[in-house]
Scaffold this active site. Structure first.
Site, short mmCIF file in Angstrom:
data_model
loop_
_atom_site.label_atom_id
_atom_site.label_comp_id
_atom_site.label_asym_id
_atom_site.label_seq_id
_atom_site.Cartn_x
_atom_site.Cartn_y
_atom_site.Cartn_z
N GLU A 94 0.80 -1.22 0.00
CA GLU A 94 0.00 0.00 0.00
C GLU A 94 0.84 1.28 0.00
O GLU A 94 0.32 2.37 0.23
CB GLU A 94 -0.98 -0.02 1.17
CG GLU A 94 -2.11 -0.98 0.93
CD GLU A 94 -3.25 -0.81 1.92
OE1 GLU A 94 -4.40 -0.85 1.47
OE2 GLU A 94 -2.98 -0.62 3.12
N HIS A 113 -2.03 6.09 6.59
CA HIS A 113 -3.18 5.25 6.26
C HIS A 113 -3.48 4.41 7.49
O HIS A 113 -2.57 3.82 8.08
CB HIS A 113 -2.88 4.33 5.07
CG HIS A 113 -3.92 3.29 4.86
ND1 HIS A 113 -5.24 3.61 4.60
CD2 HIS A 113 -3.86 1.94 4.90
CE1 HIS A 113 -5.94 2.49 4.48
NE2 HIS A 113 -5.12 1.47 4.67
N HIS A 115 -6.83 2.34 10.11
CA HIS A 115 -8.15 1.70 10.23
C HIS A 115 -8.70 1.95 11.64
O HIS A 115 -9.17 1.03 12.31
CB HIS A 115 -8.04 0.19 9.98
CG HIS A 115 -7.11 -0.18 8.86
ND1 HIS A 115 -5.86 -0.69 9.09
CD2 HIS A 115 -7.25 -0.09 7.51
CE1 HIS A 115 -5.26 -0.91 7.92
NE2 HIS A 115 -6.07 -0.54 6.96
N HIS A 183 -12.73 -0.26 4.25
CA HIS A 183 -11.30 -0.43 4.49
C HIS A 183 -10.77 0.44 5.62
O HIS A 183 -10.29 -0.08 6.62
CB HIS A 183 -10.54 -0.12 3.19
CG HIS A 183 -9.08 -0.41 3.25
ND1 HIS A 183 -8.31 -0.61 2.14
CD2 HIS A 183 -8.22 -0.52 4.29
CE1 HIS A 183 -7.05 -0.84 2.48
NE2 HIS A 183 -6.98 -0.78 3.80
#
Length: 256
Positions: A94, A113, A115, A183
């Protein structure tokens, strides 16, 4: 792999350390550990920063939980997401997220990035994430939702190609936070400290919004309030205060 700057450019060779690069690496490590402690990243998620000596390259750790990142883990990638550092370490697929945003947004200097659990309901529903309190406004007045299904159909939801990264970067546009359907979220900033601030308070805004929705209609900030509050809270006056507190609770990376 590139190991030296082009002749006559005056740029620092990629394999050569500099005080600016060392300082950026140390701050990547700190940001990674802070975001882990604050519950934004866990075993998954990653932080990067634009290379201070080569603007078309970026720095990003090898595949490792953010809480465990050390200066030695931070690697160099070029503008096409190709690994420049000499290493056999595993690297994040990623990284395509990071490279695409750096290519699209010259003003972006750092990316995370993640979650974070508070963000996930907004990645899996039709509810819009909106600024509801002043510190939360730092996530941006508008938070778009990117759906990989629109362009790529059924995937494993991992952003692992340049085409997917470029699509995500287009969805982010001029904003600072973008949700990813099913996601997580990606957050950008004009510095590592700003990105860290936006990521933490974006997740806290999501928590407050979810709780407010249980009480009744959510009262969001006006667009002008959101912009004004973000501008104030992203000044050194506020960010440095938070950074000082956050760094007291994590191990400072040793010199390398």
């Amino acid at each position: 792999m590139l190991s030296n700057a082009p002749a006559g450019t005056g740029e620092v060779p990629l394999q050569q350390r500099s005080p600016e690069r060392d300082a950026m690496v140390a701050e990547i490590v700190l940001a990674s550990r802070i975001l882990a402690r604050e519950g934004i990243v866990d075993s998954f998620g990653h932080v990067s920063a634009r290379h201070p000596d080569r603007r078309d390259h970026y720095l990003m750790p090898r595949t490792r939980a953010a809480e465990l990142v050390t200066p030695e883990d931070v690697l160099v990638f070029d503008r096409e997401d190709v690994l420049v550092s000499a290493t056999q370490a595993r690297i994040f697929a990623e990284r395509s997220i990071h490279g695409a945003i750096y290519r699209a947004r010259p003003d972006v200097q750092a990316i995370c990035h993640h979650h974070a659990p508070a963000m996930m309901p907004f990645c899996t529903s039709d509810a819009a994430l909106v600024p509801v309190f002043h510190l939360g406004a730092t996530m941006g007045a508008t938070v778009p939702l990117w759906d990989s299904q629109d362009e790529f159909g059924d995937t494993n939801l991992i952003v692992s190609t340049q085409a997917q990264g470029d699509s995500l970067a287009r969805a982010l546009g001029a904003n600072w936070t973008v949700l990813m359907r099913g996601h997580g979220a990606t957050v950008a900033g004009r510095s590592l400290r700003e990105m860290t601030f936006r990521a933490i308070y974006g997740a806290r805004n999501a928590e407050v919004q979810l709780k407010a929705a249980q009480l009744g209609a959510v009262r969001r900030l006006t667009a002008a309030e959101a912009v004004s509050a973000a501008e104030f809270n992203l000044t050194p006056f506020a960010m440095d205060r938070a950074w000082e507190q956050w760094t007291r609770h994590v191990d400072t990376p040793r010199p390398f």
